[in-house]
Design an enzyme around this catalytic site. Structure first.
Site, PDB file in Angstrom:
ATOM      1  N   LYS A 179      -6.910   3.568  -3.068  1.00 49.34           N
ATOM      2  CA  LYS A 179      -7.311   3.452  -1.659  1.00 49.34           C
ATOM      3  C   LYS A 179      -7.526   4.840  -1.076  1.00 49.34           C
ATOM      4  O   LYS A 179      -6.774   5.770  -1.353  1.00 49.34           O
ATOM      5  CB  LYS A 179      -6.210   2.704  -0.897  1.00 49.34           C
ATOM      6  CG  LYS A 179      -6.408   2.603   0.611  1.00 49.34           C
ATOM      7  CD  LYS A 179      -5.250   1.834   1.229  1.00 49.34           C
ATOM      8  CE  LYS A 179      -5.275   1.869   2.749  1.00 49.34           C
ATOM      9  NZ  LYS A 179      -4.125   1.149   3.347  1.00 49.34           N
ATOM     10  N   ASP A 230       0.848  -1.187   0.000  1.00 54.13           N
ATOM     11  CA  ASP A 230       0.000   0.000   0.000  1.00 54.13           C
ATOM     12  C   ASP A 230       0.886   1.241   0.000  1.00 54.13           C
ATOM     13  O   ASP A 230       1.433   1.634   1.035  1.00 54.13           O
ATOM     14  CB  ASP A 230      -0.931  -0.008   1.210  1.00 54.13           C
ATOM     15  CG  ASP A 230      -2.017  -1.076   1.106  1.00 54.13           C
ATOM     16  OD1 ASP A 230      -1.767  -2.121   0.464  1.00 54.13           O
ATOM     17  OD2 ASP A 230      -3.104  -0.875   1.678  1.00 54.13           O
ATOM     18  N   LYS A 259     -10.247   0.395  -2.480  1.00 57.80           N
ATOM     19  CA  LYS A 259     -10.192   0.046  -1.065  1.00 57.80           C
ATOM     20  C   LYS A 259     -10.638   1.237  -0.230  1.00 57.80           C
ATOM     21  O   LYS A 259     -10.083   2.327  -0.342  1.00 57.80           O
ATOM     22  CB  LYS A 259      -8.779  -0.384  -0.669  1.00 57.80           C
ATOM     23  CG  LYS A 259      -8.626  -0.692   0.828  1.00 57.80           C
ATOM     24  CD  LYS A 259      -7.229  -1.218   1.139  1.00 57.80           C
ATOM     25  CE  LYS A 259      -7.006  -1.374   2.635  1.00 57.80           C
ATOM     26  NZ  LYS A 259      -5.674  -1.920   2.958  1.00 57.80           N
TER      27      LYS A 259
END
Length: 250
Positions: free
Chosen positions: A173, A99, A207
């Protein structure tokens, strides 16, 4: 719904941030991993130094739970070179998913060349090692217009530079969960900003992270089109799902 398969159970505090000892911080990571094994979460999101311990625990239990870690955390200002080195180290340690915190400050300042370079190079490293790449855009630092622009930009870069099936292995995300907002405003995924990401990042994955603390909100996020939820309340969400399911049977 089997909501556990949407959950990236998260513990990213350092010992200093938690005001506890290194030993206690490790205990918290182990506890989360054991919980992940029990509830069969999709992924455990932890700091890179804990990857070997978590991997051993998952292997011992033959668990299918994946391991994720953060890169450039939490303000995203590390250079592209630094992010690549950090990512390679995490890959070598055994991470399944990376991430990356986008350099959202550079993006807001109009340095799109730098943004494009880090998205392309870091995604290339991840996909080349058969890993999933997630790009944290830090919605609380952006305007709605900026959320739309950066979501589209990540999508366009990934689709232009990688094979079509890469869309299934690259995420946009929402948040780190560590961004400090004024007046206690939401710093993560909301019912207002997630549709902006979903509407502009697909067919990439999405996400929702930051502020998803109960089953009802998780359910709403999934209905909006997210593919994964990052949360430090995974056990509570799973427990509430079980309770809701039982109540619906009567």
């Amino acid at each position: 719904m089997e909501i556990h398969q949407f959950l990236d159970a998260t513990y990213l505090k350092t010992a200093i941030q938690g005001g506890i000892s290194e030993e206690k911080n490790l205990e918290n990571v182990v506890e989360l991993t054991q919980e992940a094994i029990q509830y069969q979460y999709k992924l455990v999101m932890i700091r890179a130094e804990y990857i070997p311990v978590v991997r051993d625990l998952l292997n011992q239990s033959n668990s299918k739970t994946l391991i994720g870690t953060v890169i450039g955390f939490h303000d995203g200002r590390a250079t592209v070179s630094e992010k690549l080195k950090e990512a390679q180290k995490a890959i070598d340690l055994g991470a399944d998913e990376l991430d990356f915190v986008l350099n959202y400050t550079a993006f807001k300042n109009g340095n799109l060349a730098l943004i494009d370079e880090e998205i392309i190079q870091c995604t290339k490293l991840s996909l080349g090692n058969m890993k999933v790449a997630k790009w944290i855009i830090e919605t609380a630092a952006l305007t709605n217009e900026e959320i739309v622009v950066i979501s589209q930009r990540i999508k366009e870069l990934v689709l232009a530079h990688f094979k079509q099936d890469a869309a299934q292995r690259v995420f946009v995300k929402s948040s780190t969960g560590f961004y400090c907002t004024e007046n206690n405003e939401p710093n993560g995924a909301t019912l207002e900003n997630i549709p902006l990401i979903v509407g502009n990042a697909k067919p990439l994955q999405v996400k929702a992270a930051g502020g998803v603390r109960d089953y009802q909100m998780a359910e709403k996020m999934i209905a909006l089109g997210v593919d994964r939820i990052g949360t430090s309340s995974a056990k509570q969400i799973c427990t509430q799902e079980n309770t809701t399911t039982k109540n619906n049977l009567y």
